[in-house]
Design a protein around this motif. Sequence first.
Motif, PDB file in Angstrom:
ATOM      1  N   ILE A  48      41.931 -83.037  18.252  1.00  0.00           N
ATOM      2  CA  ILE A  48      41.200 -84.303  18.136  1.00  0.00           C
ATOM      3  C   ILE A  48      39.926 -84.225  18.972  1.00  0.00           C
ATOM      4  O   ILE A  48      39.804 -83.373  19.858  1.00  0.00           O
ATOM      5  CB  ILE A  48      42.056 -85.520  18.595  1.00  0.00           C
ATOM      6  CG1 ILE A  48      42.691 -85.249  19.970  1.00  0.00           C
ATOM      7  CG2 ILE A  48      43.124 -85.852  17.569  1.00  0.00           C
ATOM      8  CD1 ILE A  48      43.449 -86.427  20.530  1.00  0.00           C
ATOM      9  N   SER A  49      38.970 -85.085  18.651  1.00  0.00           N
ATOM     10  CA  SER A  49      37.698 -85.023  19.372  1.00  0.00           C
ATOM     11  C   SER A  49      37.490 -86.267  20.241  1.00  0.00           C
ATOM     12  O   SER A  49      36.395 -86.546  20.698  1.00  0.00           O
ATOM     13  CB  SER A  49      36.550 -84.868  18.378  1.00  0.00           C
ATOM     14  OG  SER A  49      36.586 -85.935  17.465  1.00  0.00           O
ATOM     15  N   SER A  64      35.543 -89.488  24.513  1.00  0.00           N
ATOM     16  CA  SER A  64      35.268 -88.559  23.418  1.00  0.00           C
ATOM     17  C   SER A  64      34.861 -87.214  23.990  1.00  0.00           C
ATOM     18  O   SER A  64      34.639 -87.066  25.192  1.00  0.00           O
ATOM     19  CB  SER A  64      34.146 -89.105  22.537  1.00  0.00           C
ATOM     20  OG  SER A  64      32.940 -89.055  23.267  1.00  0.00           O
ATOM     21  N   PHE A 105      32.228 -99.375  10.562  1.00  0.00           N
ATOM     22  CA  PHE A 105      31.888 -97.945  10.596  1.00  0.00           C
ATOM     23  C   PHE A 105      30.379 -97.773  10.413  1.00  0.00           C
ATOM     24  O   PHE A 105      29.740 -96.987  11.099  1.00  0.00           O
ATOM     25  CB  PHE A 105      32.645 -97.175   9.500  1.00  0.00           C
ATOM     26  CG  PHE A 105      33.981 -96.655   9.936  1.00  0.00           C
ATOM     27  CD1 PHE A 105      34.072 -95.524  10.739  1.00  0.00           C
ATOM     28  CD2 PHE A 105      35.154 -97.291   9.556  1.00  0.00           C
ATOM     29  CE1 PHE A 105      35.319 -95.039  11.152  1.00  0.00           C
ATOM     30  CE2 PHE A 105      36.393 -96.820   9.966  1.00  0.00           C
ATOM     31  CZ  PHE A 105      36.471 -95.695  10.769  1.00  0.00           C
ATOM     32  N   GLY A 111      33.237 -92.559  15.035  1.00  0.00           N
ATOM     33  CA  GLY A 111      34.140 -91.777  14.188  1.00  0.00           C
ATOM     34  C   GLY A 111      35.539 -92.378  14.128  1.00  0.00           C
ATOM     35  O   GLY A 111      36.304 -92.085  13.220  1.00  0.00           O
ATOM     36  N   ARG A 112      35.881 -93.177  15.149  1.00  0.00           N
ATOM     37  CA  ARG A 112      37.257 -93.713  15.177  1.00  0.00           C
ATOM     38  C   ARG A 112      37.287 -95.086  15.854  1.00  0.00           C
ATOM     39  O   ARG A 112      36.447 -95.392  16.698  1.00  0.00           O
ATOM     40  CB  ARG A 112      38.181 -92.755  15.922  1.00  0.00           C
ATOM     41  CG  ARG A 112      37.999 -92.724  17.433  1.00  0.00           C
ATOM     42  CD  ARG A 112      38.828 -91.650  18.084  1.00  0.00           C
ATOM     43  NE  ARG A 112      38.376 -90.317  17.682  1.00  0.00           N
ATOM     44  CZ  ARG A 112      37.264 -89.750  18.153  1.00  0.00           C
ATOM     45  NH1 ARG A 112      36.482 -90.372  19.014  1.00  0.00           N
ATOM     46  NH2 ARG A 112      36.899 -88.558  17.751  1.00  0.00           N
ATOM     47  N   ILE A 126      45.399 -95.897  15.151  1.00  0.00           N
ATOM     48  CA  ILE A 126      44.007 -95.486  15.184  1.00  0.00           C
ATOM     49  C   ILE A 126      43.529 -95.308  13.744  1.00  0.00           C
ATOM     50  O   ILE A 126      44.322 -94.985  12.851  1.00  0.00           O
ATOM     51  CB  ILE A 126      43.817 -94.197  16.014  1.00  0.00           C
ATOM     52  CG1 ILE A 126      42.339 -93.995  16.354  1.00  0.00           C
ATOM     53  CG2 ILE A 126      44.397 -92.973  15.311  1.00  0.00           C
ATOM     54  CD1 ILE A 126      42.131 -93.237  17.640  1.00  0.00           C
ATOM     55  N   THR A 128      40.447 -93.627  11.309  1.00  0.00           N
ATOM     56  CA  THR A 128      39.250 -92.809  11.137  1.00  0.00           C
ATOM     57  C   THR A 128      38.874 -92.882   9.664  1.00  0.00           C
ATOM     58  O   THR A 128      39.650 -93.398   8.851  1.00  0.00           O
ATOM     59  CB  THR A 128      39.513 -91.334  11.502  1.00  0.00           C
ATOM     60  OG1 THR A 128      40.456 -90.800  10.568  1.00  0.00           O
ATOM     61  CG2 THR A 128      40.054 -91.184  12.906  1.00  0.00           C
ATOM     62  N   LYS A 129      37.697 -92.327   9.319  1.00  0.00           N
ATOM     63  CA  LYS A 129      37.324 -92.327   7.897  1.00  0.00           C
ATOM     64  C   LYS A 129      38.365 -91.541   7.102  1.00  0.00           C
ATOM     65  O   LYS A 129      38.682 -91.881   5.975  1.00  0.00           O
ATOM     66  CB  LYS A 129      35.933 -91.719   7.718  1.00  0.00           C
ATOM     67  CG  LYS A 129      34.839 -92.704   8.129  1.00  0.00           C
ATOM     68  CD  LYS A 129      33.454 -92.109   7.971  1.00  0.00           C
ATOM     69  CE  LYS A 129      32.412 -93.103   8.463  1.00  0.00           C
ATOM     70  NZ  LYS A 129      31.092 -92.514   8.629  1.00  0.00           N
ATOM     71  N   THR A 131      41.642 -91.309   7.663  1.00  0.00           N
ATOM     72  CA  THR A 131      42.863 -92.070   7.364  1.00  0.00           C
ATOM     73  C   THR A 131      42.595 -93.115   6.275  1.00  0.00           C
ATOM     74  O   THR A 131      43.478 -93.424   5.481  1.00  0.00           O
ATOM     75  CB  THR A 131      43.451 -92.774   8.614  1.00  0.00           C
ATOM     76  OG1 THR A 131      42.474 -93.658   9.141  1.00  0.00           O
ATOM     77  CG2 THR A 131      43.863 -91.783   9.668  1.00  0.00           C
TER      78      THR A 131
END
Lengths: 303, 120
Positions: A48-49, A64, A105, A111-112, A126, A128-129, A131
């Motif tokens: 993960i970032s 991050s 977004f 990003g999340r 969480i 993200t794009k 998911t």
Amino acid sequence: MAEEKRVTRVQELIYELTVSDVMKEDVIAIPVQTKMSELRETLRSNHISGAPIVDGDKLIGIISLQDFIDWLAEGQSDCSISEMMTVDVKTLYIDEPLVNVIDKFDKYGFGRFPVITRRGERLVGILTKGTIVEGLLEKLAITRREEEELRYRTNSIFENIIADKINMNLQYTIVAQDFQRAGGSASGLKKTLKYFNIHPRIVRRVAVATYEAEMNIVIYGNGGEILVKIEPHQIEIVALDSGQGIPDIEKAMQPGYSTAPSWIREMGFGAGMGLANIKKCVDEMSLTSTVGEGTHLKMSINI
Amino acid sequence: MKLEKIKDILQAEVIVGADDLQKEVKMACGCDLMSDVLAFVKSGSILLTGLVNPQCVRTAEVSDIIAICFVRGKKPPNETKKLAEEKNIVLLATDLLLYESCGELYNAGLPGCSEYGEDF
């Protein structure tokens, strides 16, 4: 010239779905006590970032990869993650519609987004794009399957029959020990059900269950009958014989248990899977048997 | 995988359905016990078996199996061929053993029934 307005299924879904439908629930959160020097390993091992920071289950920040790089670049000594994290976290509530989320977004470029409950602000997931895309694809697949099943139901022969109660009865006679013709009833029933426009998956389950029941009558039953009652919402199959009967039904139901003689096994049957197969195919099944008198097997499958 | 390709891989003889070799099968099942076939096979399969009596065609018919390949050099009797023609099931025959036939097809990328997704 007015542009033709067509709302795609995806656009509809964006309004229908909420955050809880598409979020990832097993979110990797980092406890606030963690040191910056420990962060790299957590991010690396989980691929993960970035990750939310929690105190217990309460969300208090987010960190991050960029924060980690900044910390390295500044050459500071090791410190608590709380000193480097972003405190002003943009979050989503679990019940927000997806259409709001897509705006966020766009607006923030993150990003999340951590997902929290309205009451207590507990971290529960969480988003993200990635998911969102996964959630939409899954939902589209389900919708397609439902639509297909609905199409089968609405095209059914029953739609054109007007009556207070509808049922159609079919009867098949099974001859004992006749292996040339064995399976003919299951075959005939399968072919017949195609005209009712019943979903192929259901037809297949009916055919397999009937075939197994038919083979049992041929092998052990001393001949008998298969009676089928087709109703708009279910198919009931009764297999009757006046054969040797089953002394121990519980045992007979066990996969692999068989009393078949070797010549039956040589024909590819008698592996002790018949009743277990039937159970797997039908929605309801009841089996009664009296030794020396015969066996009564009733199965039903919902349409 | 096209039946044509399966025929080539197994060096099989076509017994019934020479015009249907362009049909696609999604997966394969190797088994001599018909109840096990009924329990595990999914629609769109080819069945590899040493059982040549008409019940293998019945099994294929009720569980939507597209083709049967007989192994170990076995040849089906006339009543099996007749039923297969009637029910539109392709019949092949190879001299390879069951294990070898399965191995060759698996090696060529044809998956097994438990590896294939939802049953339709």
